[in-house]
Design a protein around this motif. Structure first.
Motif, mmCIF file in Angstrom:
data_model
loop_
_atom_site.group_PDB
_atom_site.id
_atom_site.type_symbol
_atom_site.label_atom_id
_atom_site.label_comp_id
_atom_site.label_asym_id
_atom_site.label_seq_id
_atom_site.Cartn_x
_atom_site.Cartn_y
_atom_site.Cartn_z
ATOM 1 N N THR A 43 11.895 -31.224 42.856
ATOM 2 C CA THR A 43 12.933 -30.895 43.824
ATOM 3 C C THR A 43 13.728 -29.682 43.357
ATOM 4 O OG1 THR A 43 14.437 -32.494 42.796
ATOM 5 C CG2 THR A 43 13.123 -33.262 44.663
ATOM 6 N N THR A 44 14.646 -29.239 44.189
ATOM 7 C CA THR A 44 15.458 -28.055 43.924
ATOM 8 C C THR A 44 16.105 -28.115 42.541
ATOM 9 O OG1 THR A 44 15.956 -27.927 46.277
ATOM 10 C CG2 THR A 44 17.362 -26.659 44.806
ATOM 11 N N GLU A 52 13.821 -28.295 50.070
ATOM 12 C CA GLU A 52 13.915 -29.693 50.489
ATOM 13 C C GLU A 52 13.168 -29.950 51.788
ATOM 14 O OE1 GLU A 52 17.947 -31.044 50.685
ATOM 15 O OE2 GLU A 52 18.087 -31.334 48.520
ATOM 16 N N PHE A 55 9.770 -31.806 51.964
ATOM 17 C CA PHE A 55 9.625 -33.260 51.880
ATOM 18 C C PHE A 55 9.795 -33.941 53.241
ATOM 19 C CE2 PHE A 55 11.058 -31.764 47.725
ATOM 20 C CZ PHE A 55 10.000 -32.211 46.945
ATOM 21 N N ALA A 74 8.232 -37.276 45.377
ATOM 22 C CA ALA A 74 9.008 -36.237 44.696
ATOM 23 C C ALA A 74 9.388 -36.700 43.296
ATOM 24 C CB ALA A 74 10.271 -35.910 45.487
ATOM 25 N N ILE A 76 12.495 -36.162 41.293
ATOM 26 C CA ILE A 76 13.849 -35.750 41.641
ATOM 27 C C ILE A 76 14.681 -35.576 40.377
ATOM 28 C CG2 ILE A 76 15.895 -36.417 42.969
ATOM 29 C CD1 ILE A 76 13.670 -38.436 44.336
ATOM 30 N N LEU A 87 18.336 -34.481 45.465
ATOM 31 C CA LEU A 87 17.652 -34.422 46.756
ATOM 32 C C LEU A 87 18.514 -35.156 47.764
ATOM 33 C CD1 LEU A 87 15.016 -33.625 48.312
ATOM 34 C CD2 LEU A 87 14.193 -35.942 47.825
ATOM 35 N N TYR A 91 15.983 -37.360 52.984
ATOM 36 C CA TYR A 91 14.555 -37.144 52.753
ATOM 37 C C TYR A 91 13.836 -38.338 52.151
ATOM 38 C CZ TYR A 91 15.541 -32.268 53.792
ATOM 39 O OH TYR A 91 15.918 -31.114 54.427
#
Length: 243
Positions: A43-44, A52, A55, A74, A76, A87, A91
């Motif tokens: 994730t970011t 994002e 997802f 993911a 995360i 996240l 999502y």
């Protein structure tokens, strides 16, 4: 060599530093005889990874390819000692698998108590299934507390093959031994993962095998031995999430 039916922590080109596509990864997993392949993009916060929005659109991907079940999710980032996740909660309903872990570029390591609290707060979050690579001595943990929490809140702790061959992590083998010894003592399952970033590394558990052998870890406590057991584990977590 033990026989495994699943590898559920892997990455594709969407994570920014891996090199296979979903189709290539699924084909390789099928050729290796797996029943389940999990692909869990970063994730970011990890350089180069997907937005994002990625997802939220995974519904378009078939969940059966080359005769194997594909589970998309993911990995995360845990952001702080409160267990804040990187996240947006919207999502999570789109994720087949939810892994959470500490990565050094997204988390500032604190005291053992602070780091342990970060992991335990994450474990208590009903949306999480797995804690990835809780093994790095650069971010020390109280493993007694972590294992007890994993048992209470039905979360899997991961023994990660990539971590065991990483030169950046500290005391990974020793910490993995501690985790396994405590899981055996409390009779709770563990997840082993390749953390593959390329097709040929899927189901590569060579380094994990050495740790399992060191502690004579029971085969029945390695959830990768049974696709059905893993499916039931995830099903129970989704039911828990609704409570």
């Amino acid at each position: 060599m033990r026989k495994y039916e699943l590898d559920v922590h892997t990455h594709t080109i969407a994570s920014g530093h891996a090199y296979g596509t979903i189709t290539e990864m699924a084909k390789a997993a099928s050729e290796k005889g797996l029943k389940i392949l999990g692909i869990t993009e970063h994730t970011t916060g990890i350089p180069g990874t997907c937005d994002e929005f990625y997802f939220g659109n995974m519904v378009v991907v078939p969940r059966n390819m080359f005769g194997i079940e594909l589970m998309l999710g993911a990995e995360i980032n845990i952001l702080d000692y409160k267990g804040t996740l990187g996240l947006d909660e919207w999502y999570f309903k789109h994720l087949d698998i939810r892994i959470a872990g500490i990565h050094e570029m997204c988390y500032k390591s604190g005291t053992i108590a602070e780091n342990t609290q970060a992991i335990i707060n994450t474990i208590k979050n009903p949306v999480i299934d797995i804690i990835s690579h809780p093994d790095d001595g650069n971010c020390p943990l109280d493993y007694d507390e972590v294992v007890q929490a994993a048992k209470e809140y039905h979360v899997l702790l991961e023994i990660n093959n990539n971590s065991l061959r990483s030169s950046r992590r500290k005391n990974v083998f020793e910490n993995s031994v501690k985790i396994l010894e405590l899981c055996r003592q409390h009779n709770i399952p563990v997840l082993i993962s390749s953390d593959a970033h390329y097709m040929t590394d899927i189901a590569n558990f060579d380094n994990v095998e050495k740790v399992l052998e060191t502690v004579n870890f029971p085969e029945e406590l390695v959830i990768n031995n049974s696709a059905e057991k893993f499916r039931e584990f995830i099903k129970r977590n989704r039911e828990r999430e609704k409570i």
